[in-house]
Design an enzyme around this catalytic site. Structure first.
Site, PDB file in Angstrom:
ATOM      1  N   TYR A 120       0.824  -1.204   0.000  1.00 21.51           N
ATOM      2  CA  TYR A 120       0.000   0.000   0.000  1.00 21.51           C
ATOM      3  C   TYR A 120       0.855   1.249   0.000  1.00 21.51           C
ATOM      4  O   TYR A 120       2.078   1.186   0.194  1.00 21.51           O
ATOM      5  CB  TYR A 120      -0.972  -0.004   1.187  1.00 21.51           C
ATOM      6  CG  TYR A 120      -0.342   0.327   2.538  1.00 21.51           C
ATOM      7  CD1 TYR A 120       0.469  -0.583   3.193  1.00 21.51           C
ATOM      8  CD2 TYR A 120      -0.577   1.551   3.145  1.00 21.51           C
ATOM      9  CE1 TYR A 120       1.025  -0.275   4.429  1.00 21.51           C
ATOM     10  CE2 TYR A 120      -0.018   1.862   4.380  1.00 21.51           C
ATOM     11  CZ  TYR A 120       0.779   0.948   5.017  1.00 21.51           C
ATOM     12  OH  TYR A 120       1.336   1.254   6.229  1.00 21.51           O
ATOM     13  N   GLU A 134      12.265   2.271  13.928  1.00 23.79           N
ATOM     14  CA  GLU A 134      11.349   3.362  13.568  1.00 23.79           C
ATOM     15  C   GLU A 134      10.150   3.309  14.498  1.00 23.79           C
ATOM     16  O   GLU A 134      10.105   2.493  15.418  1.00 23.79           O
ATOM     17  CB  GLU A 134      10.917   3.223  12.095  1.00 23.79           C
ATOM     18  CG  GLU A 134      10.257   1.898  11.762  1.00 23.79           C
ATOM     19  CD  GLU A 134       9.969   1.710  10.279  1.00 23.79           C
ATOM     20  OE1 GLU A 134       9.793   2.697   9.561  1.00 23.79           O
ATOM     21  OE2 GLU A 134       9.896   0.534   9.851  1.00 23.79           O
ATOM     22  N   LEU A 161      11.029   1.173   6.913  1.00 26.80           N
ATOM     23  CA  LEU A 161      10.443   1.644   5.661  1.00 26.80           C
ATOM     24  C   LEU A 161      11.125   2.972   5.326  1.00 26.80           C
ATOM     25  O   LEU A 161      11.202   3.860   6.181  1.00 26.80           O
ATOM     26  CB  LEU A 161       8.933   1.867   5.822  1.00 26.80           C
ATOM     27  CG  LEU A 161       8.274   2.319   4.526  1.00 26.80           C
ATOM     28  CD1 LEU A 161       8.068   1.126   3.599  1.00 26.80           C
ATOM     29  CD2 LEU A 161       6.955   3.013   4.778  1.00 26.80           C
TER      30      LEU A 161
END
Ligand code: PDD
Length: 280
Positions: A34, A178, A203
């Site tokens: 996505y 993260e 990411l």
């Protein structure tokens, strides 16, 4: 209002009629990817970066597709108009497609493509600093893929909320990776901006990359390296970035204040540069 119409496999349909099949592999195997793209004044922010990452994610999962960027962009603009969005975000999801529930699948399935809109309130205010907690990173090995497999992040973010925190930052092999849905930056005593290198453990955020570019263009020193929870706790400033958070200061981690618990100057400066960039 924002969710009056959505996009389902090539067509714009009323949101309440946007259904996918129960045998969609996204549903049964979280076999899909996505993107979330920020919309400011009806404009898509960093579209190229998001689209390139989408193609990289699809490639890494070997999802064959015939996605045309121009077609998707045209439909996003239609959704913006039909849903009367000025500032918001578009969620774009591509799964491998529909097939009987089986671990082995044909290579030529037709991917399912869905898009939906959400409003986002955007202004030049940073708001309150976030209070976050740390937790072991329990996600899989390929966090560089923007996979729809978000169970670990959702469970941990809920756990954080239930304990009175606003987000969670992950620790893997003694280093911070993260936050649940955002990248993390710290600022040291020399005003150097430090962020985790973009490897498989995080990411590679489009907002992160834009902030790095703006920082470099404005003479701010940047270091790409892993850092520990102790370094976060003793940092001068800490902030998160994502397409929907934009730049969000963090003022405490595990109930310990970052600095004096106030929003830092470099965070404010970078947020201001980012607001200029997106045109808000
Ligand atoms: N998430 N890291 C993770 C794990 C994320 O889920 C996200 C974004 C980011 C920041 O990426 P970007 O700057 O490209 O938005 C980093 C989106 C916003 C979401 O899942 O809603």
């Amino acid at each position: 209002m924002a969710q009056k119409y959505s996009f389902l496999n090539g067509e714009i349909v009323p949101h309440e009629k946007a259904f996918v099949h129960i045998e969609d592999r996204g549903y049964q195997f979280s076999d899909g990817v996505y993107e979330v793209i920020l919309i400011v004044n009806k404009k898509l922010i960093d579209l190229e970066g998001h689209f390139d990452r989408l193609l990289r994610s699809l490639k890494k999962l070997s999802i064959n597709h015939d996605i045309k960027k121009a077609f998707l962009v045209e439909n996003i603009h239609q959704l913006i108009e039909k849903n009367a969005i000025i500032n918001g975000s578009v969620y774009l999801q591509i799964t491998r497609g529909v097939y009987k529930r089986s671990q082995i699948y044909p290579s030529d399935l037709s991917p399912s493509v869905v898009m939906k809109m959400s409003p986002v309130e955007i202004n030049r205010t940073l708001g309150e600093g976030l209070s976050i907690m740390s937790h072991e990173d329990i996600r899989w090995q390929y966090c560089d893929i923007k996979s729809i497999s978000l169970l670990a992040s959702s469970l941990l973010k809920k756990k954080a909320y239930d304990q009175g925190f606003e987000d969670v930052v992950y620790i893997k092999n003694s280093f911070i990776t993260e936050a649940s849905f955002a990248n993390i930056f710290i600022v040291d005593e020399d005003n150097t901006l430090i962020t985790t290198p973009a490897d498989e453990s995080i990411l590679e955020g489009i907002t992160r990359n834009r902030i790095i570019e703006l920082a470099a263009a404005n003479g701010i020193k940047i270091e790409y390296r892993k850092f520990s929870l102790e370094e976060v706790l003793s940092a001068k400033e800490v902030f998160l970035t994502s397409s929907t958070l934009l730049v969000r200061p963090v003022t405490s981690v595990d109930d310990k204040l970052i600095g004096k618990g106030e929003i830092g100057q470099l965070t404010e400066k970078l947020a201001s540069l980012y607001y200029d960039f997106i045109g808000v």
